[in-house]
Design a protein around this motif. Structure first.
Motif, PDB file in Angstrom:
ATOM      1  N   ILE A  13     -13.959   3.996   8.646  1.00  0.00           N
ATOM      2  CA  ILE A  13     -13.646   3.240   9.857  1.00  0.00           C
ATOM      3  C   ILE A  13     -12.836   1.994   9.504  1.00  0.00           C
ATOM      4  O   ILE A  13     -11.858   1.674  10.147  1.00  0.00           O
ATOM      5  N   CYS A  14     -13.201   1.314   8.444  1.00  0.00           N
ATOM      6  CA  CYS A  14     -12.453   0.126   8.027  1.00  0.00           C
ATOM      7  C   CYS A  14     -11.025   0.476   7.627  1.00  0.00           C
ATOM      8  O   CYS A  14     -10.092  -0.244   7.920  1.00  0.00           O
ATOM      9  N   LEU A  15     -10.821   1.605   6.963  1.00  0.00           N
ATOM     10  CA  LEU A  15      -9.475   2.015   6.586  1.00  0.00           C
ATOM     11  C   LEU A  15      -8.615   2.288   7.810  1.00  0.00           C
ATOM     12  O   LEU A  15      -7.444   1.955   7.846  1.00  0.00           O
ATOM     13  N   SER A  16      -9.193   2.879   8.841  1.00  0.00           N
ATOM     14  CA  SER A  16      -8.410   3.177  10.035  1.00  0.00           C
ATOM     15  C   SER A  16      -8.102   1.926  10.846  1.00  0.00           C
ATOM     16  O   SER A  16      -7.240   1.932  11.699  1.00  0.00           O
ATOM     17  N   CYS A  17      -8.790   0.833  10.586  1.00  0.00           N
ATOM     18  CA  CYS A  17      -8.564  -0.418  11.311  1.00  0.00           C
ATOM     19  C   CYS A  17      -7.501  -1.294  10.653  1.00  0.00           C
ATOM     20  O   CYS A  17      -7.224  -2.387  11.126  1.00  0.00           O
ATOM     21  N   LYS A  18      -6.919  -0.824   9.575  1.00  0.00           N
ATOM     22  CA  LYS A  18      -5.923  -1.615   8.858  1.00  0.00           C
ATOM     23  C   LYS A  18      -4.739  -1.922   9.782  1.00  0.00           C
ATOM     24  O   LYS A  18      -4.189  -1.035  10.422  1.00  0.00           O
ATOM     25  N   LYS A  19      -4.366  -3.173   9.865  1.00  0.00           N
ATOM     26  CA  LYS A  19      -3.264  -3.595  10.727  1.00  0.00           C
ATOM     27  C   LYS A  19      -1.926  -3.329  10.040  1.00  0.00           C
ATOM     28  O   LYS A  19      -1.791  -3.494   8.840  1.00  0.00           O
ATOM     29  N   GLU A  20      -0.961  -2.934  10.852  1.00  0.00           N
ATOM     30  CA  GLU A  20       0.403  -2.780  10.361  1.00  0.00           C
ATOM     31  C   GLU A  20       0.989  -4.167  10.113  1.00  0.00           C
ATOM     32  O   GLU A  20       0.699  -5.102  10.859  1.00  0.00           O
ATOM     33  N   PRO A  21       1.823  -4.310   9.095  1.00  0.00           N
ATOM     34  CA  PRO A  21       2.416  -5.625   8.861  1.00  0.00           C
ATOM     35  C   PRO A  21       3.324  -6.032  10.029  1.00  0.00           C
ATOM     36  O   PRO A  21       3.984  -5.190  10.636  1.00  0.00           O
ATOM     37  N   VAL A  22       3.318  -7.290  10.352  1.00  0.00           N
ATOM     38  CA  VAL A  22       4.168  -7.810  11.419  1.00  0.00           C
ATOM     39  C   VAL A  22       5.546  -8.074  10.822  1.00  0.00           C
ATOM     40  O   VAL A  22       5.680  -8.817   9.851  1.00  0.00           O
ATOM     41  N   LEU A  23       6.554  -7.443  11.415  1.00  0.00           N
ATOM     42  CA  LEU A  23       7.919  -7.619  10.933  1.00  0.00           C
ATOM     43  C   LEU A  23       8.533  -8.876  11.525  1.00  0.00           C
ATOM     44  O   LEU A  23       8.249  -9.230  12.678  1.00  0.00           O
ATOM     45  N   PRO A  24       9.412  -9.532  10.770  1.00  0.00           N
ATOM     46  CA  PRO A  24      10.141 -10.678  11.330  1.00  0.00           C
ATOM     47  C   PRO A  24      11.015 -10.224  12.505  1.00  0.00           C
ATOM     48  O   PRO A  24      11.458  -9.078  12.566  1.00  0.00           O
ATOM     49  N   ARG A  25      11.269 -11.130  13.457  1.00  0.00           N
ATOM     50  CA  ARG A  25      12.028 -10.793  14.674  1.00  0.00           C
ATOM     51  C   ARG A  25      13.391 -10.181  14.355  1.00  0.00           C
ATOM     52  O   ARG A  25      13.805  -9.232  15.016  1.00  0.00           O
ATOM     53  N   ASP A  26      14.093 -10.694  13.339  1.00  0.00           N
ATOM     54  CA  ASP A  26      15.404 -10.128  13.024  1.00  0.00           C
ATOM     55  C   ASP A  26      15.297  -8.668  12.588  1.00  0.00           C
ATOM     56  O   ASP A  26      16.141  -7.849  12.935  1.00  0.00           O
ATOM     57  N   GLN A  27      14.251  -8.312  11.876  1.00  0.00           N
ATOM     58  CA  GLN A  27      14.066  -6.920  11.450  1.00  0.00           C
ATOM     59  C   GLN A  27      13.704  -6.031  12.630  1.00  0.00           C
ATOM     60  O   GLN A  27      14.167  -4.899  12.728  1.00  0.00           O
ATOM     61  N   VAL A  28      12.900  -6.546  13.550  1.00  0.00           N
ATOM     62  CA  VAL A  28      12.542  -5.788  14.755  1.00  0.00           C
ATOM     63  C   VAL A  28      13.803  -5.484  15.568  1.00  0.00           C
ATOM     64  O   VAL A  28      14.024  -4.347  15.993  1.00  0.00           O
ATOM     65  N   ILE A  29      14.645  -6.490  15.774  1.00  0.00           N
ATOM     66  CA  ILE A  29      15.886  -6.299  16.543  1.00  0.00           C
ATOM     67  C   ILE A  29      16.812  -5.330  15.820  1.00  0.00           C
ATOM     68  O   ILE A  29      17.375  -4.417  16.424  1.00  0.00           O
ATOM     69  N   THR A  30      16.992  -5.522  14.524  1.00  0.00           N
ATOM     70  CA  THR A  30      17.862  -4.627  13.749  1.00  0.00           C
ATOM     71  C   THR A  30      17.368  -3.187  13.861  1.00  0.00           C
ATOM     72  O   THR A  30      18.167  -2.268  14.084  1.00  0.00           O
ATOM     73  N   ASN A  31      16.074  -2.974  13.737  1.00  0.00           N
ATOM     74  CA  ASN A  31      15.520  -1.622  13.856  1.00  0.00           C
ATOM     75  C   ASN A  31      15.813  -1.022  15.227  1.00  0.00           C
ATOM     76  O   ASN A  31      16.189   0.151  15.325  1.00  0.00           O
ATOM     77  N   MET A  32      15.662  -1.807  16.284  1.00  0.00           N
ATOM     78  CA  MET A  32      15.948  -1.289  17.620  1.00  0.00           C
ATOM     79  C   MET A  32      17.429  -0.941  17.769  1.00  0.00           C
ATOM     80  O   MET A  32      17.776   0.097  18.344  1.00  0.00           O
ATOM     81  N   LEU A  33      18.306  -1.794  17.252  1.00  0.00           N
ATOM     82  CA  LEU A  33      19.742  -1.516  17.346  1.00  0.00           C
ATOM     83  C   LEU A  33      20.105  -0.244  16.584  1.00  0.00           C
ATOM     84  O   LEU A  33      20.834   0.608  17.084  1.00  0.00           O
ATOM     85  N   VAL A  34      19.596  -0.126  15.373  1.00  0.00           N
ATOM     86  CA  VAL A  34      19.973   0.969  14.478  1.00  0.00           C
ATOM     87  C   VAL A  34      19.334   2.299  14.887  1.00  0.00           C
ATOM     88  O   VAL A  34      19.931   3.353  14.697  1.00  0.00           O
ATOM     89  N   ASN A  35      18.162   2.267  15.463  1.00  0.00           N
ATOM     90  CA  ASN A  35      17.428   3.506  15.755  1.00  0.00           C
ATOM     91  C   ASN A  35      17.795   4.143  17.085  1.00  0.00           C
ATOM     92  O   ASN A  35      17.114   5.068  17.514  1.00  0.00           O
TER      93      ASN A  35
END
Length: 123
Positions: A13-35
């Motif tokens: 249960i603890c392993l499944s609760c692992k949080k995904e790393p928070v990406l910096p805003r510039d990486q989030v935007i770049t990913n949306m543009l590129v994908n």
């Protein structure tokens, strides 16, 4: 034996609760543009609908380059881009042309730019 089963379940249960790393805003935007392959829905020039002048326009970003279809004369067929988020979310196209990102999500991209060229004899 019962105790080890409870520990194992708790561990899983603890392993499944692992949080995904928070990406910096510039990486989030770049990913949306590129994908996404962005297809033009509407174009306004000085509050006048000019969508028909860009019928079928697409905009496709790679991490450092872009390719367009039916974007002339405002968008070259291809070029380079970088994202600048120092003061606002801005695409710097071909080293010196600024394009403001007014809105971005996985399904919507709204851009604003100042362009001094002409469309069909007007601005």
């Amino acid at each position: 034996m019962r105790k080890s089963i409870v520990i194992a379940v708790s561990f899983l249960i603890c392993l499944s609760c692992k949080k995904e790393p928070v990406l910096p805003r510039d990486q989030v935007i770049t990913n949306m543009l590129v994908n996404n392959l962005w297809t033009i829905q509407n174009v306004d020039v000085d509050n006048v609908d000019k969508t028909s002048d860009f019928s079928g326009m697409t905009l496709d970003f790679d991490p450092t380059t872009y390719v367009t279809t039916n974007g002339a004369p405002v968008w070259p067929v291809s070029g380079t881009w970088i994202l600048d988020i120092t003061q606002s979310e801005t695409i710097v196209r071909d080293a010196d042309f600024l394009i403001t990102i007014n809105e971005i999500s996985d399904s919507k991209l709204v851009l604003a730019l100042e362009w001094d060229g002409t469309l069909d004899g007007g601005r």
